[in-house]
Design a protein around this motif. Structure first.
Motif, mmCIF file in Angstrom:
data_model
loop_
_atom_site.group_PDB
_atom_site.id
_atom_site.type_symbol
_atom_site.label_atom_id
_atom_site.label_comp_id
_atom_site.label_asym_id
_atom_site.label_seq_id
_atom_site.Cartn_x
_atom_site.Cartn_y
_atom_site.Cartn_z
ATOM 1 N N MET A 186 0.798 47.255 -33.721
ATOM 2 C CA MET A 186 -0.351 46.399 -34.023
ATOM 3 C C MET A 186 -0.010 45.422 -35.153
ATOM 4 O O MET A 186 0.857 45.713 -35.993
ATOM 5 C CB MET A 186 -1.541 47.256 -34.442
ATOM 6 N N PRO A 187 -0.690 44.278 -35.217
ATOM 7 C CA PRO A 187 -0.477 43.357 -36.340
ATOM 8 C C PRO A 187 -0.849 44.023 -37.657
ATOM 9 O O PRO A 187 -1.717 44.898 -37.704
ATOM 10 C CB PRO A 187 -1.423 42.192 -36.025
ATOM 11 N N GLY A 188 -0.188 43.613 -38.739
ATOM 12 C CA GLY A 188 -0.507 44.156 -40.042
ATOM 13 C C GLY A 188 -1.786 43.555 -40.595
ATOM 14 O O GLY A 188 -2.134 42.410 -40.295
ATOM 15 N N TYR A 189 -2.508 44.324 -41.378
ATOM 16 C CA TYR A 189 -3.732 43.803 -42.008
ATOM 17 C C TYR A 189 -3.442 43.479 -43.469
ATOM 18 O O TYR A 189 -2.414 43.872 -44.033
ATOM 19 C CB TYR A 189 -4.886 44.789 -41.885
ATOM 20 N N GLY A 190 -4.355 42.743 -44.075
ATOM 21 C CA GLY A 190 -4.159 42.331 -45.464
ATOM 22 C C GLY A 190 -3.497 40.967 -45.536
ATOM 23 O O GLY A 190 -3.876 40.034 -44.830
ATOM 24 N N TYR A 191 -2.468 40.844 -46.372
ATOM 25 C CA TYR A 191 -1.798 39.557 -46.624
ATOM 26 C C TYR A 191 -1.202 38.988 -45.341
ATOM 27 O O TYR A 191 -0.476 39.670 -44.617
ATOM 28 C CB TYR A 191 -0.706 39.756 -47.676
#
Length: 309
Positions: A186-191
């Motif tokens: 999955m895509p990373g969250y945050g920055y």
């Protein structure tokens, strides 16, 4: 001074030509030597990067090193003060033979193909697959793609893109492990997270009926961050069963690692409903915890039942 002529000029030209030829030969030899050295360095780096990737190789280690590599939590017990409850360190406690046999799922063959399948930015683009599924999610730069690459290290033809730039993964990437299960990066969250991250991930978690377990990655050096707590609340709200994976343990001093492990373990036991009680510390470089995590993935997808776990 008189300018040389006739045979003298010819001799000078031959001498110059000989020097030029010798110089080119030396340059060519240096290039060949340099290329050979580079090849040896690359070969050594590849061997180093895959050292302990295979469990057969791990089984050759002495007992203490083997335990620390395969069961990182148990390897930390000697640093704990007496009386600390470590029961959760062995919630998932397969035998070495179990771990060795489970590894077969991560070894490709002509009849068992492991490869990237497809990507999607929305659920209506996601492939409709019937086999069990697990997904890996975490903050940008938590080491998610490196972990997936380590899990698939026995199938080097599987292309898992790893970048030092946070937020490199922008889509849901699906990897098929034969007919047995699918792993989703999955895509990373945050920055530098994708703008539509919330819509993409929330829809996936709510609608994916064959999702058996979500693996939430946390940086073992810094522990929980604000974005991690938001992710935990989302998983709790949707009633998604998940497990915590602590990444990059090779980069953390043992004292700090023990402190962070105990704090995260305590938080998980008291406030994280739906979370598997055992943490999974890993190093994608040294392969610490990778073999145990492979076995757990095989177990939760229903491909490797264990009577004692």
């Amino acid at each position: 001074m008189r300018r040389p002529s006739g045979p003298l000029i010819a001799d000078e030209l031959l001498g110059v030509w000989a020097e030029i030829t010798e110089m080119h030969q030396l340059q060519r030899m240096r290039r060949l030597v340099g290329a050979n050295c580079l090849l040896r360095r690359c070969s050594a780096t590849w061997r180093s990067s895959t050292k302990n990737a295979s469990f057969s190789e791990v089984l050759q280690l002495e007992d203490k090193k083997l335990t620390g590599l395969v069961f990182p939590l148990q390897g930390l017990e000697k640093y704990l003060t007496p009386g600390v409850n470590t029961a959760s360190f062995r919630t998932f406690n397969p035998s070495l033979d179990d771990i060795h046999r489970a590894e077969a799922l991560f070894k490709p063959s002509s009849k068992h193909v492991i490869d990237y399948f497809s990507s999607a930015v929305r659920m209506d683009h996601a492939p409709q697959l019937s086999q069990p599924e697990v997904c890996f999610v975490g903050r940008s730069n938590v080491g998610k793609s490196s972990l997936i690459k380590a899990l698939f290290s026995l199938a080097p033809e599987v292309e898992v893109r790893v970048s030092k730039t946070p937020g490199h993964t922008k889509k849901m990437n699906f990897f098929k492990v034969g007919k047995y299960f699918t792993l989703v990066d999955m895509p990373g969250y945050g920055y530098r997270a994708p703008q539509d991250f919330a819509d993409m991930v929330e829809a996936y978690l709510q609608e994916r009926r064959n999702l058996k377990r979500t693996f939430l990655l946390v940086d073992s050096l810094v522990g929980f961050q604000k974005a991690d707590h938001i992710a935990i609340e989302m998983l709790k709200e949707f009633g998604i069963p998940y497990a915590l994976v602590l990444t990059k343990i090779d980069k953390v001093p043992k004292g700090l690692l023990v402190k962070n492990v105990l704090e995260i373990q305590d938080f998980a036991e008291k406030r994280m409903h739906g979370c598997f009680p055992q943490l999974f510390p890993v190093s994608s470089i040294e392969y610490s915890g990778i073999h145990l995590l492979r076995c757990f993935v095989a177990h939760v997808t229903g491909n490797f039942p264990l009577m004692n776990s």
